[in-house]
Design a protein around this motif. Sequence first.
Motif, PDB file in Angstrom:
ATOM      1  N   MET A 113       0.842  -1.195   0.000  1.00 42.14           N
ATOM      2  CA  MET A 113       0.000   0.000   0.000  1.00 42.14           C
ATOM      3  C   MET A 113       0.875   1.242   0.000  1.00 42.14           C
ATOM      4  O   MET A 113       1.746   1.389   0.828  1.00 42.14           O
ATOM      5  CB  MET A 113      -0.851  -0.030   1.248  1.00 42.14           C
ATOM      6  N   SER A 114       0.682   2.094  -0.924  1.00 36.72           N
ATOM      7  CA  SER A 114       1.499   3.285  -0.987  1.00 36.72           C
ATOM      8  C   SER A 114       0.969   4.326  -0.004  1.00 36.72           C
ATOM      9  O   SER A 114      -0.182   4.277   0.406  1.00 36.72           O
ATOM     10  CB  SER A 114       1.472   3.872  -2.403  1.00 36.72           C
ATOM     11  N   ALA A 115       1.806   5.242   0.329  1.00 32.25           N
ATOM     12  CA  ALA A 115       1.375   6.307   1.210  1.00 32.25           C
ATOM     13  C   ALA A 115       0.564   7.296   0.396  1.00 32.25           C
ATOM     14  O   ALA A 115       1.063   8.306  -0.064  1.00 32.25           O
ATOM     15  CB  ALA A 115       2.586   6.996   1.840  1.00 32.25           C
ATOM     16  N   ALA A 116      -0.660   6.982   0.194  1.00 31.04           N
ATOM     17  CA  ALA A 116      -1.471   7.746  -0.749  1.00 31.04           C
ATOM     18  C   ALA A 116      -2.203   8.902  -0.090  1.00 31.04           C
ATOM     19  O   ALA A 116      -3.303   9.259  -0.459  1.00 31.04           O
ATOM     20  CB  ALA A 116      -2.456   6.830  -1.438  1.00 31.04           C
ATOM     21  N   THR A 117      -1.576   9.459   0.910  1.00 34.25           N
ATOM     22  CA  THR A 117      -2.279  10.545   1.584  1.00 34.25           C
ATOM     23  C   THR A 117      -2.077  11.867   0.885  1.00 34.25           C
ATOM     24  O   THR A 117      -2.835  12.796   1.065  1.00 34.25           O
ATOM     25  CB  THR A 117      -1.765  10.677   3.021  1.00 34.25           C
TER      26      THR A 117
END
Lengths: 289, 421
Positions: free
Chosen positions: A1-5
């Motif tokens: 999971m990428s840091a998609a923030t």
Amino acid sequence: MSAATAEHPVVRVAVPQRSLASELRAVRIVWRRELIRYRTDRMRMITTLVQPLLFLFVLGAGLNRLSRAGTHGVDLTTFIYPGILAISVLFTAMFSAASIVWDREFGFLREMMVAPVRRSSIVIGKCLGGATVASIQGVIVICLAGAVNVPYNPVMIIEVFALQLLLAFSITAFGVMVAVRIKQMQSFMGVMQMIITPMFFISGALFPVSGLPTWLGVLNRFDPLAYAVDPMRRIVFSHLSLSPLARASLDSGITWFGWRVPTLVEAAAVVVLGLIMLAIAIVEFSTTD
Amino acid sequence: MAVEETHDGPATPAGPATPGGATAAPDGPATPTGTATPTGTATPTGTATPTGTATPTGMATPTGTATPTGTATPTDTSGAAPPSSRAGGGAAPAIEVRELVKSFGEVRAVRGVSFEVAIGEVFGFLGPNGAGKTTTINMLCTLTRPSAGEALVAGHDVVRERDDVRRNIGLVFQDPTVDGYLTAAQNLQLHAELYGVRSDLVRPRMRQVLEMVGLWERRGTAVSTFSGGMRRRLEIARGLMHSPRVLFLDEPTIGLDPQTRRSIWSYIRELKEQEEITIFMTTHYMDEAEWCDRIAIMDHGEIVALDSPEALKASVGTDRVTIQTDDNEAAIAALRSQFGLDAKLSEGAVTIAVAGGAQFVPHLFDEWDPSHPPIRGVSVSRPTLDDVFMSYTGTTIRDAEEDQSRHRNRVMMQMMGGGRR
């Protein structure tokens, strides 16, 4: 999971808290869906017209000679016409209500049931949609007035249309009330036939309500549809030039212990019954899973 | 490594540490196998904390892992690191389930399951048909009321705050629920209206979700002309229309061809990347469960194992050796008497679980007594999730499904007989 923030091009939406506006939106979309479905379903427009037209032109014209003695010079098709204005709405409204059963069978009902809106919004949207569709169908029958020697009087048309709208709403509410309980299309159609056909025959759409055998007269007064057919006939006949004798025997009106029930009371009866059935439908719909 | 418990809510000294599957794969996110159980009711947004989303893994026994609220006592977590870059959103897990029970009359479909799903996780529910997966998902989606227990989805109670749960979840059902009379775009529009999506965002969002599932070009077509796979894709798009925080997929790929199944999985992975969405799904395809970050294996209404697929497979510790013979019964007896191995008959072949299967096979042939039925074929396979299922339940998933239908018949008979008691 990428840091998609971080910012990314995803369009995000938020579902707001429930409010009156959101409920109205739900009512509107359910209503609109009925219209879209009606528009794409050309067969339904035709099939629901067949029966009223059969009664009007085949039965009316066919029995005309037989009935001439009793109608005081009024064509039987003209006499039946107001009844047909009422029942054309009846059949279409019933079909609209049936869509709840379809929706259940095809799973779509679930999509509406899990939405964060009140069940009542869905029922109200359905009933308004059914009423609208049925009224469109009613307009087609209004257009036939000329064919049965009824003049195209604007006041009459508006009054008839308004009455059709009320009737369509009540019948859809009734249909929805029945449909909520029923899981299969066949049973729904069976139940509706069992209720609708007697209601239609007893209502006085095809015969004058005066001088009926006592049992039929009593049944007629209990038939909700009679309170839509009677004012419909009164509205249409008020725009015809008839002999007093013909008027008296053909448009005698429904009486309660000798009191002739006025048009407004009759219309109110239709609406009140419709609202009661709507309330029952909402309660039933809210308690089903 | 330790999980930092920096959120405001009270965390708990975790329930009894549960054995099994102590080795989480390093690449599986959010699968610490320790016992830290952050509780705390949904912390309000803000407080960008490294989320302590450690969840008890291993054998999530229905009786264990009670989580009374107490003070934060971060315990050790020997597994992979939870992603620490998720700012906002609070530290509460996306789904929190405690002792959830559902009975239909005398039949206990779900017998007290407890688990947590971290934000951003792809969590799979795996089990044979009739294991209670759909009943569990229905309870989490507020479609069925639990008989007992508690469940929080996106921080809201599924019984008391039904509406709040519904606003925050997307649903893709096992059976189709799109309206065939409407076009794809009309279906999504309807959904957006029902969920109160802001009018000016409906169109761009619709484009986004339809492009993702490759149906943007077909948006004006009536859904009745769509194939089964296209409908399913449309349902997924619709489930995402209101940007849910948790997407529930009940058997999303059932009855679809392999190609469509693959593409649906690529959307799910894409989703996870793009939308920080938590995905909760059920499946009975073992190969699909591999894609999940963590899976719970369900059988007879209970969770029998819960961990990352890699950890579960590693926990089996043995390979599966399958032997074809003309007389399976005799072969099983021979394996028991001569090799001391407990062989089982599954899916028409003799199956043995042995450590180091590849080394075992030559040994087997050397020692195989000529009086035993001749071996016609042999295969060795590394443990799959099917073996995991087998090691926890004693049957393969396919055999379990056959059993299940037999069991259902039996229950029916009992119920009919019981009515006269």
